[in-house]
Enzyme design. Structure first.
Site, PDB file in Angstrom:
ATOM      1  N   GLU A 189       0.883  -1.237   0.049  1.00  0.00           N
ATOM      2  CA  GLU A 189      -0.165   0.053  -0.044  1.00  0.00           C
ATOM      3  C   GLU A 189       0.960   1.221  -0.180  1.00  0.00           C
ATOM      4  O   GLU A 189       2.117   1.214   0.213  1.00  0.00           O
ATOM      5  CB  GLU A 189      -0.870   0.196   1.084  1.00  0.00           C
ATOM      6  CG  GLU A 189      -2.276  -0.410   0.962  1.00  0.00           C
ATOM      7  CD  GLU A 189      -3.272   0.458   0.134  1.00  0.00           C
ATOM      8  OE1 GLU A 189      -2.613   1.277  -0.402  1.00  0.00           O
ATOM      9  OE2 GLU A 189      -4.483   0.090   0.013  1.00  0.00           O
ATOM     10  N   ASN A 227      -9.960   5.955   1.965  1.00  0.00           N
ATOM     11  CA  ASN A 227      -8.967   5.808   0.882  1.00  0.00           C
ATOM     12  C   ASN A 227      -8.936   6.786  -0.061  1.00  0.00           C
ATOM     13  O   ASN A 227      -9.566   7.797  -0.426  1.00  0.00           O
ATOM     14  CB  ASN A 227      -9.521   4.342   0.128  1.00  0.00           C
ATOM     15  CG  ASN A 227      -8.787   3.308   0.433  1.00  0.00           C
ATOM     16  OD1 ASN A 227      -7.167   3.275   0.425  1.00  0.00           O
ATOM     17  ND2 ASN A 227      -9.228   2.034   0.546  1.00  0.00           N
ATOM     18  N   ASP A 284      -9.452   2.225  -4.181  1.00  0.00           N
ATOM     19  CA  ASP A 284      -8.539   2.224  -3.330  1.00  0.00           C
ATOM     20  C   ASP A 284      -7.622   3.430  -3.661  1.00  0.00           C
ATOM     21  O   ASP A 284      -8.073   4.401  -3.649  1.00  0.00           O
ATOM     22  CB  ASP A 284      -7.722   0.856  -3.642  1.00  0.00           C
ATOM     23  CG  ASP A 284      -7.134   0.442  -2.273  1.00  0.00           C
ATOM     24  OD1 ASP A 284      -6.533   1.241  -1.490  1.00  0.00           O
ATOM     25  OD2 ASP A 284      -7.245  -0.861  -1.783  1.00  0.00           O
TER      26      ASP A 284
END
Length: 312
Positions: free
Chosen positions: A18, A151, A200
């Site tokens: 991430e 997000n 995302d």
């Protein structure tokens, strides 16, 4: 699909890769594996990989003006973290461990504030997430609530709008942004993903187009400034998590991915899940920004008074 060239897949096998960022000063790409408590640094184009342990799950981060130091959103709150010494220099805890909540996505704005939001991971049905903003003086403000999973934090090229996604709602929102004050206005729906596909991590290119990693969608989706679909880049795994532009000309796209939640059969098919993918594109990103640590130097390893958490 957009015409790009995939030039590399860095085999790191992240559980939940991430927060990928480009560091133009060091010519390196950075990201986190949240669940494994790891921070990655990859020199580019040398491809020399360094991995640093973190004291908690590192959910989001940004670079600072201090050598070997990031501003971090760990699972329980904000911190300044010296990754080479493995030492927390300053921190502001906002969540209790074991509360069922943790921080998730975050990013720094062009004025040097660090934004990060939270999410529930205990299966609760209410939208318990909150979006916070950390100022350079250590003051934390609550900017938004009623969020399932925070997000996609990013800003348009002139800092007039802030983009933010709530993944389970399959929605990307846009807010008017007061760059001087650091305030967001009323939210409006910018775009929605298809059923079973979730927005995302995100970034904005030099033309003002939004790029969103599409969890379970196996692609990076590009949106025009008015929210219309403007092409996509396919990714050879179903769970891309975040995207950034980097490289000497800011025309390389770096994409983190995850193997979390994939069963054995899917992992056999998606054997590259969890790797970092690199694409050569005809698009360019914008330069990143840094958090100024000077005002917090006198607060190193000292707790921040709770009254500094103020409502927006």
């Amino acid at each position: 699909m957009l015409e790009v060239q995939r030039i590399d897949a860095i085999e790191v096998g992240n559980t939940l890769g991430e927060g990928v960022l480009w560091n133009h000063k060091e010519q390196s790409v950075w990201w986190t594996d949240i669940h494994e408590c790891k921070l990655y640094r990859l020199s580019w184009p040398g491809r020399e990989l360094e991995v640093f342990d973190t004291p908690e799950r590192l959910c989001a981060f940004a670079f600072t003006d201090r050598e070997n130091c990031i501003v971090a959103a760990f699972e329980t709150g904000f911190a300044l973290f010296d990754y080479r010494q493995g030492k927390i220099l300053w921190q502001k805890t906002l969540l209790e461990k074991g509360s069922g909540l943790r921080f998730n996505d975050g990013k720094i704005d062009r004025q040097g504030r660090f934004w990060a939001g939270t999410m529930a991971e205990d299966g609760r049905e209410d939208a318990a997430g909150v979006l916070y903003c950390l100022e350079a003086n250590g003051v934390v403000s609550q900017q938004e609530s009623n969020i399932f999973i925070s997000n996609g934090c990013c800003w348009d090229v002139n800092s007039s709008h802030f983009y933010f996604a709530d993944s389970p709602r399959r929605s990307i929102y846009r807010y008017k942004f007061d760059a001087r004050r650091g305030d967001i206005g009323q939210r409006e729906l910018f775009a929605r993903t298809m059923f079973g596909i979730y927005p995302d991590g995100a970034t904005v290119d030099s033309e003002g187009y939004l790029w969103s990693a599409q969890w379970r969608g196996a692609r990076i989706q590009r949106y025009s400034p008015d929210g219309k679909l403007a092409g996509a880049i396919p990714v050879p795994v179903s769970q891309p998590t975040c995207v950034t532009f980097g490289g000497p000309d800011l025309d390389l796209m770096f994409v983190t991915t995850a193997k979390e939640s994939l069963n054995e059969w899917t992992l056999d098919r998606e054997w590259q899940a969890g790797n970092l993918f690199v694409f050569k594109t005809p698009f360019k990103g914008v330069m990143g920004f840094r958090f100024n640590t000077a005002q917090l130097l006198d607060k190193l390893v000292q707790p921040v008074p709770s009254e500094e958490l103020v409502p927006a």
